[in-house]
Motif scaffolding. Structure first.
Motif, PDB file in Angstrom:
ATOM      1  N   PHE A 195      10.655   3.007 -15.632  1.00 62.61           N
ATOM      2  CA  PHE A 195      10.945   1.046 -15.131  1.00 62.61           C
ATOM      3  C   PHE A 195       9.399   0.967 -14.187  1.00 62.61           C
ATOM      4  O   PHE A 195       8.633  -0.329 -14.010  1.00 62.61           O
ATOM      5  N   VAL A 196       8.409   1.841 -13.994  1.00 63.33           N
ATOM      6  CA  VAL A 196       7.919   1.506 -12.635  1.00 63.33           C
ATOM      7  C   VAL A 196       6.555   1.290 -13.825  1.00 63.33           C
ATOM      8  O   VAL A 196       6.492   2.570 -13.566  1.00 63.33           O
ATOM      9  N   THR A 197       5.550   0.171 -13.147  1.00 59.62           N
ATOM     10  CA  THR A 197       3.961   0.268 -13.893  1.00 59.62           C
ATOM     11  C   THR A 197       3.527   0.208 -11.826  1.00 59.62           C
ATOM     12  O   THR A 197       3.382  -1.170 -11.933  1.00 59.62           O
ATOM     13  N   PHE A 198       2.323   1.228 -11.710  1.00 56.15           N
ATOM     14  CA  PHE A 198       1.745   0.961 -11.101  1.00 56.15           C
ATOM     15  C   PHE A 198       0.404   0.315 -11.230  1.00 56.15           C
ATOM     16  O   PHE A 198      -0.195   1.206 -11.998  1.00 56.15           O
ATOM     17  N   HIS A 199      -0.232  -0.896 -10.690  1.00 49.62           N
ATOM     18  CA  HIS A 199      -1.872  -1.168 -10.246  1.00 49.62           C
ATOM     19  C   HIS A 199      -2.648  -0.892  -9.209  1.00 49.62           C
ATOM     20  O   HIS A 199      -1.644  -0.580  -8.131  1.00 49.62           O
ATOM     21  N   VAL A 200      -3.615  -0.548  -9.294  1.00 50.20           N
ATOM     22  CA  VAL A 200      -4.318  -0.090  -8.148  1.00 50.20           C
ATOM     23  C   VAL A 200      -5.835  -1.519  -7.643  1.00 50.20           C
ATOM     24  O   VAL A 200      -5.903  -1.702  -8.586  1.00 50.20           O
ATOM     25  N   TYR A 201      -5.974  -1.619  -6.270  1.00 49.96           N
ATOM     26  CA  TYR A 201      -7.238  -2.479  -6.176  1.00 49.96           C
ATOM     27  C   TYR A 201      -7.477  -2.557  -4.830  1.00 49.96           C
ATOM     28  O   TYR A 201      -6.982  -1.603  -4.127  1.00 49.96           O
ATOM     29  N   PHE A 202      -8.893  -1.894  -5.232  1.00 45.11           N
ATOM     30  CA  PHE A 202     -10.401  -1.730  -3.766  1.00 45.11           C
ATOM     31  C   PHE A 202     -10.866  -2.526  -4.215  1.00 45.11           C
ATOM     32  O   PHE A 202     -11.264  -3.510  -4.751  1.00 45.11           O
ATOM     33  N   ASP A 233       1.060  -1.002  -0.111  1.00 46.06           N
ATOM     34  CA  ASP A 233       0.350   0.164  -0.397  1.00 46.06           C
ATOM     35  C   ASP A 233       0.732   1.426   0.355  1.00 46.06           C
ATOM     36  O   ASP A 233       2.261   1.402  -0.364  1.00 46.06           O
ATOM     37  N   TYR A 234       0.220   2.274  -0.387  1.00 46.37           N
ATOM     38  CA  TYR A 234       1.268   3.239  -0.449  1.00 46.37           C
ATOM     39  C   TYR A 234       2.160   4.040   0.768  1.00 46.37           C
ATOM     40  O   TYR A 234       3.079   4.418   0.618  1.00 46.37           O
ATOM     41  N   SER A 235       2.097   3.104   1.908  1.00 48.83           N
ATOM     42  CA  SER A 235       3.153   3.560   3.167  1.00 48.83           C
ATOM     43  C   SER A 235       4.094   2.497   3.038  1.00 48.83           C
ATOM     44  O   SER A 235       5.144   3.360   3.490  1.00 48.83           O
ATOM     45  N   PHE A 236       4.439   1.653   2.020  1.00 48.66           N
ATOM     46  CA  PHE A 236       5.228   1.231   1.967  1.00 48.66           C
ATOM     47  C   PHE A 236       6.341   1.559   0.088  1.00 48.66           C
ATOM     48  O   PHE A 236       7.417   1.247  -0.048  1.00 48.66           O
ATOM     49  N   SER A 296       6.943  -4.298 -11.701  1.00 46.61           N
ATOM     50  CA  SER A 296       5.234  -4.213 -11.576  1.00 46.61           C
ATOM     51  C   SER A 296       4.358  -4.008 -10.267  1.00 46.61           C
ATOM     52  O   SER A 296       4.731  -5.050  -9.376  1.00 46.61           O
ATOM     53  N   ILE A 297       4.085  -3.532  -9.632  1.00 49.54           N
ATOM     54  CA  ILE A 297       3.609  -2.983  -8.822  1.00 49.54           C
ATOM     55  C   ILE A 297       2.437  -2.821  -8.289  1.00 49.54           C
ATOM     56  O   ILE A 297       1.755  -2.026  -8.693  1.00 49.54           O
ATOM     57  N   ALA A 298       1.641  -3.742  -7.501  1.00 48.17           N
ATOM     58  CA  ALA A 298      -0.234  -3.565  -7.593  1.00 48.17           C
ATOM     59  C   ALA A 298      -0.234  -3.363  -5.221  1.00 48.17           C
ATOM     60  O   ALA A 298       0.370  -3.611  -4.799  1.00 48.17           O
ATOM     61  N   LEU A 299      -0.441  -2.130  -6.164  1.00 43.88           N
ATOM     62  CA  LEU A 299      -0.898  -1.173  -4.412  1.00 43.88           C
ATOM     63  C   LEU A 299      -2.943  -1.124  -4.417  1.00 43.88           C
ATOM     64  O   LEU A 299      -3.323  -1.148  -5.051  1.00 43.88           O
ATOM     65  N   HIS A 300      -3.081  -1.690  -3.042  1.00 42.91           N
ATOM     66  CA  HIS A 300      -4.083  -2.086  -2.566  1.00 42.91           C
ATOM     67  C   HIS A 300      -4.254  -0.627  -2.177  1.00 42.91           C
ATOM     68  O   HIS A 300      -3.603   0.052  -0.828  1.00 42.91           O
ATOM     69  N   ALA A 301      -5.527   0.097  -2.705  1.00 45.69           N
ATOM     70  CA  ALA A 301      -6.030   1.317  -1.846  1.00 45.69           C
ATOM     71  C   ALA A 301      -7.557   1.553  -1.611  1.00 45.69           C
ATOM     72  O   ALA A 301      -8.249   2.222  -3.190  1.00 45.69           O
ATOM     73  N   PHE A 340      -7.128   5.641  -1.595  1.00 41.33           N
ATOM     74  CA  PHE A 340      -7.492   6.250  -2.887  1.00 41.33           C
ATOM     75  C   PHE A 340      -5.975   7.333  -3.341  1.00 41.33           C
ATOM     76  O   PHE A 340      -5.203   7.088  -4.078  1.00 41.33           O
ATOM     77  N   GLN A 341      -6.694   8.330  -2.826  1.00 40.24           N
ATOM     78  CA  GLN A 341      -5.643   9.577  -3.051  1.00 40.24           C
ATOM     79  C   GLN A 341      -4.419   9.738  -2.364  1.00 40.24           C
ATOM     80  O   GLN A 341      -3.551  10.355  -3.461  1.00 40.24           O
ATOM     81  N   PRO A 342      -4.124   9.295  -1.117  1.00 38.50           N
ATOM     82  CA  PRO A 342      -2.995   9.599  -0.839  1.00 38.50           C
ATOM     83  C   PRO A 342      -1.980   8.115  -2.126  1.00 38.50           C
ATOM     84  O   PRO A 342      -0.805   8.582  -2.371  1.00 38.50           O
ATOM     85  N   THR A 343      -2.497   7.849  -2.263  1.00 39.48           N
ATOM     86  CA  THR A 343      -1.823   6.522  -3.101  1.00 39.48           C
ATOM     87  C   THR A 343      -1.590   6.639  -4.920  1.00 39.48           C
ATOM     88  O   THR A 343      -0.317   7.208  -4.725  1.00 39.48           O
ATOM     89  N   LEU A 344      -2.453   7.774  -5.148  1.00 34.33           N
ATOM     90  CA  LEU A 344      -2.244   8.780  -6.053  1.00 34.33           C
ATOM     91  C   LEU A 344      -1.564   9.645  -6.195  1.00 34.33           C
ATOM     92  O   LEU A 344      -0.253   9.615  -6.803  1.00 34.33           O
ATOM     93  N   ASP A 345      -1.091  10.588  -4.553  1.00 31.37           N
ATOM     94  CA  ASP A 345      -0.174  11.905  -4.675  1.00 31.37           C
ATOM     95  C   ASP A 345       0.878  10.549  -4.329  1.00 31.37           C
ATOM     96  O   ASP A 345       2.068  11.237  -4.950  1.00 31.37           O
ATOM     97  N   SER A 346       1.196   9.359  -3.698  1.00 31.57           N
ATOM     98  CA  SER A 346       2.442   8.858  -3.980  1.00 31.57           C
ATOM     99  C   SER A 346       3.354   8.657  -4.995  1.00 31.57           C
ATOM    100  O   SER A 346       3.963   8.651  -5.072  1.00 31.57           O
ATOM    101  N   ILE A 347       1.906   7.808  -6.280  1.00 34.60           N
ATOM    102  CA  ILE A 347       2.530   7.571  -6.768  1.00 34.60           C
ATOM    103  C   ILE A 347       3.483   8.645  -7.858  1.00 34.60           C
ATOM    104  O   ILE A 347       4.798   8.576  -8.681  1.00 34.60           O
ATOM    105  N   ALA A 348       2.547  10.083  -7.811  1.00 32.79           N
ATOM    106  CA  ALA A 348       2.478  11.151  -8.146  1.00 32.79           C
ATOM    107  C   ALA A 348       4.439  11.664  -7.896  1.00 32.79           C
ATOM    108  O   ALA A 348       5.569  12.117  -8.338  1.00 32.79           O
ATOM    109  N   TYR A 349       3.985  11.662  -6.662  1.00 29.14           N
ATOM    110  CA  TYR A 349       5.680  12.095  -6.027  1.00 29.14           C
ATOM    111  C   TYR A 349       6.829  11.419  -6.378  1.00 29.14           C
ATOM    112  O   TYR A 349       8.179  11.623  -6.801  1.00 29.14           O
ATOM    113  N   LEU A 350       6.443  10.069  -6.805  1.00 26.69           N
ATOM    114  CA  LEU A 350       7.928   8.857  -7.222  1.00 26.69           C
ATOM    115  C   LEU A 350       8.373   9.711  -8.447  1.00 26.69           C
ATOM    116  O   LEU A 350       9.560   9.871  -8.686  1.00 26.69           O
ATOM    117  N   ARG A 351       7.096   9.907  -9.038  1.00 29.54           N
ATOM    118  CA  ARG A 351       7.520   9.871 -10.932  1.00 29.54           C
ATOM    119  C   ARG A 351       8.093  11.819 -10.876  1.00 29.54           C
ATOM    120  O   ARG A 351       9.145  12.057 -11.810  1.00 29.54           O
TER     121      ARG A 351
END
Length: 475
Positions: free
Chosen positions: A203-210, A153-156, A172-177, A182-193
Motif C-alpha cells: 500500500f505505501v508509495t514513497f516520494h523523496v525530496y531535498f 523524514d526518516y525519523s518518523f 502516499s508519503i513524501a520524505l525530506h532527505a 538520504f541514505q538512512p532514508t532509503l535504508d529505512s524504506i528497505a527495512y519497512l518493506r
C-alpha cells in the motif's frame, strides 16, 4: 473469371468459419467467448461478405454459396447462450457483491479520472523531487479507495506500520532527505518493506525530496534502488534517532512541511484524499464507511458548495492504547486518559464546531454527516484535517513547520471559496500516544514572528487578489 475467383474466395472463408465453430464444441463457455474475441476480425469479415452474398442473384447460381455462409442453428444457439451466461454472471456478481456495488456508485457520483503511478524526477521551486520513487505494489482506480497522504523524514517512519494496520489502504508519503539524510532514508524504506508488515509493500508509495543546495552525493534511479534484501537482524535505521543526529539539524535547515504535503497529495491515485500528519492514526474502517456514505449521496452531500469532511482529533496518554471506536474514545475522554488534540498547546486551532454535541452523541453503525460547519466566527482560525479531493487548494510552500501557521493560508482559501465542512459522526484521528504540553521555544518564537510578517505582508495580499475576500474569513 473474376466472378469465379470471388466465389472461390468466399468458399475459403466459409471453410475457415465452419472449422472454428466445430472446434468450439470441445471448449467450455469461457473458451467460446475467447475464441470469438480472438477471431473478431474474421467474423467481421464474414459478416461483410454475408451482406454481399445476400445481395447475389439466385438466378445467377449463387444460392448454394449463400446457404453455406449461414451458421448452423445449433451452434448459433450455443454462442447466444454463452453470451447470455456471461452477461448474467456479470450482473449477478455485481448484485451479490455489496462492496462492488458501492464502488461503482462512487464512480458515478465522483465522475473521477484514473491516474497512473509513474516515477519521475522534477524540480519544484528550490527542491528536487523524486516522485513515486519507491512504489506500492497495488494500484488503485480513482473511485476504489481513499489515499492517506502525509509527510516526514526518516525519523518518523516508526509510525508507518501502526498507521497502516488501522488504515489498510493506499498511503502516499513524501520524505525530506537532504544530504546525508538520504541514505538512512532509503535504508529505512528497505527495512519497512522487507522486515515489517506486508502491508507496506502492498500500500505505501514513497516520494523523496531535498533542497537544490543539499543534493545527496549519489541518487540511484528508481529501478536501481532497493535491489537487495535488507538485513532484518539489524536495528531499524529510524530507531531512537534524535533530531540532533540528522543532517537537517546539523545544517540548521527548516523543515519544508508544505512541500511534502503537496507532493504526497498530488501523487495520490484516488479521487478522495486524507491529507494528514504521520503521527495521527485513524479509527479503523474509515475507507469502507466513507465510500458507502458517498455512494448513498443524499442530504448535505447534495449541497452546491464545495465540501470537505473534517475529522475530530484527539490525544491519549502515553501509557494508553489508541481507542478502536467512538464508544471507547468517549470512555477515555470521560476518565481523562484522552483529550482533544492540542488542548494544552492551541485549543482554538483544532476546536471543531459542535464538538460537545459530537461527543455526547452515541456511536452508530454507519457513517453520517453530523454537522455542516464553516471556518468563521469562533472557528476563524480552525485548522481542520479532512478528507478532500485533488480540487481543494494546496498548501503554501513558503511556510515551514518551525514557523507555525503552515495550514492557515489554505484555511483562508477554503473560507473565501465558501466551502462547507461536513463533519463526520463516528470517525476520528488520534495522535501517537503522549499528550503534548506547551514548552517555550525562543527560536520557534522568532521564526513564528517572521512567518506572520510573511503572511501579512506578502501571502495574504496574494490570496486576496487570487481568491477575493469574504466577510468573516481570516488567516
Amino acid at each position: 473469371m473474376l466472378t469465379s475467383r470471388r466465389i472461390l474466395f468466399l468458399k475459403f472463408l466459409i471453410v475457415i468459419g465452419v472449422v472454428c465453430l466445430i472446434i468450439t464444441q470441445y471448449h467450455n463457455t469461457s473458451d467460446i467467448i475467447r475464441e470469438m474475441q480472438q477471431s473478431g476480425r474474421n467474423l467481421a469479415a464474414l459478416e461483410r461478405q454475408q451482406s454481399s452474398v445476400d445481395q447475389l442473384d439466385p438466378a445467377a447460381g449463387n444460392v448454394q454459396v449463400a446457404q453455406e455462409l449461414v451458421i448452423p442453428t445449433e451452434k448459433a444457439e450455443r454462442v447466444s447462450e454463452a453470451l447470455n451466461l456471461v452477461s448474467f454472471n456479470e450482473s449477478s456478481s455485481n448484485k451479490d457483491d455489496p462492496e462492488l456495488t458501492i464502488i461503482n456508485k462512487v464512480r458515478e457520483v465522483t465522475k473521477c479520472l484514473d491516474k497512473p503511478l509513474l516515477p519521475k524526477i522534477q524540480q519544484r521551486g528550490d527542491y528536487w523531487v523524486l516522485y513515486n520513487y519507491v512504489m506500492a505494489e497495488k494500484r488503485h482506480k480513482c473511485h476504489e479507495s481513499i489515499t492517506y497522504t502525509t509527510h516526514g523524514d526518516y525519523s518518523f517512519l516508526d509510525n508507518v506500520v501502526p498507521l497502516l494496520e488501522r488504515w489498510r489502504g493506499p498511503i502516499s508519503i513524501a520524505l525530506h532527505a537532504p544530504g546525508n539524510d538520504f541514505q538512512p532514508t532509503l535504508d529505512s524504506i528497505a527495512y519497512l518493506r522487507d522486515c515489517t508488515s506486508p502491508l507496506v509493500r502492498e500500500f505505501v508509495t514513497f516520494h523523496v525530496y531535498f533542497s537544490t543546495k543539499h543534493v545527496p552525493k549519489q541518487v540511484p534511479q528508481h529501478d536501481k534502488v532497493l535491489q537487495d534484501l535488507y538485513n532484518c537482524s539489524m536495528t531499524p535505521p529510524y530507531f531512537n534517532i534524535s533530531n540532533d543526529q540528522m543532517y537537517k539539524a546539523q545544517k540548521k535547515l527548516l523543515y519544508p512541511v508544505n512541500v511534502g504535503r503537496n507532493v504526497a497529495r498530488e501523487m495520490a491515485q484516488t479521487h478522495f484524499v486524507l491529507a494528514s500528519d504521520i503521527e495521527l492514526y485513524p479509527s479503523p474502517n474509515i475507507i469502507t464507511q466513507f465510500l458507502k456514505m458517498i455512494s448513498v449521496n443524499d442530504g448535505p452531500l447534495l449541497g452546491k458548495n464545495p465540501k470537505v469532511f473534517p475529522l475530530h482529533l484527539f490525544e491519549v496518554a502515553a501509557n494508553q492504547q489508541i481507542p478502536e471506536n467512538k464508544t471507547l474514545l468517549k470512555e477515555m475522554l470521560d476518565n481523562g486518559t484522552a483529550v482533544p488534540f492540542h488542548k494544552r498547546l492551541c485549543p482554538g486551532c483544532h476546536n471543531v464546531p459542535k464538538s460537545k454535541e459530537w461527543r455526547a452523541e452515541k456511536e452508530t453503525q454507519d457513517l453520517h454527516v453530523f454537522h455542516v460547519g464553516k471556518r468563521n466566527g469562533y472557528y476563524i482560525h480552525w485548522e481542520p484535517i479532512f478528507i478532500g479531493t485533488h480540487g481543494d487548494p494546496l498548501y503554501d510552500e513558503r511556510l515551514s513547520w518551525e514557523g507555525k501557521s503552515d495550514k492557515m493560508t489554505q484555511g483562508y482559501a477554503l473560507c473565501v471559496l465558501d466551502y462547507d465542512f461536513l463533519i463526520l459522526d463516528n470517525v476520528f484521528l488520534v495522535h501517537k500516544p503522549g499528550i503534548k504540553v506547551y514548552k517555550r521555544d525562543a527560536k520557534r518564537d522568532i521564526l513564528s514572528a517572521k512567518t506572520n510578517h510573511l503572511i501579512k505582508k506578502i501571502i495574504f495580499p496574494e490570496l486576496k487578489a487570487l481568491y477575493g475576500v469574504r466577510k468573516g474569513c481570516a488567516v
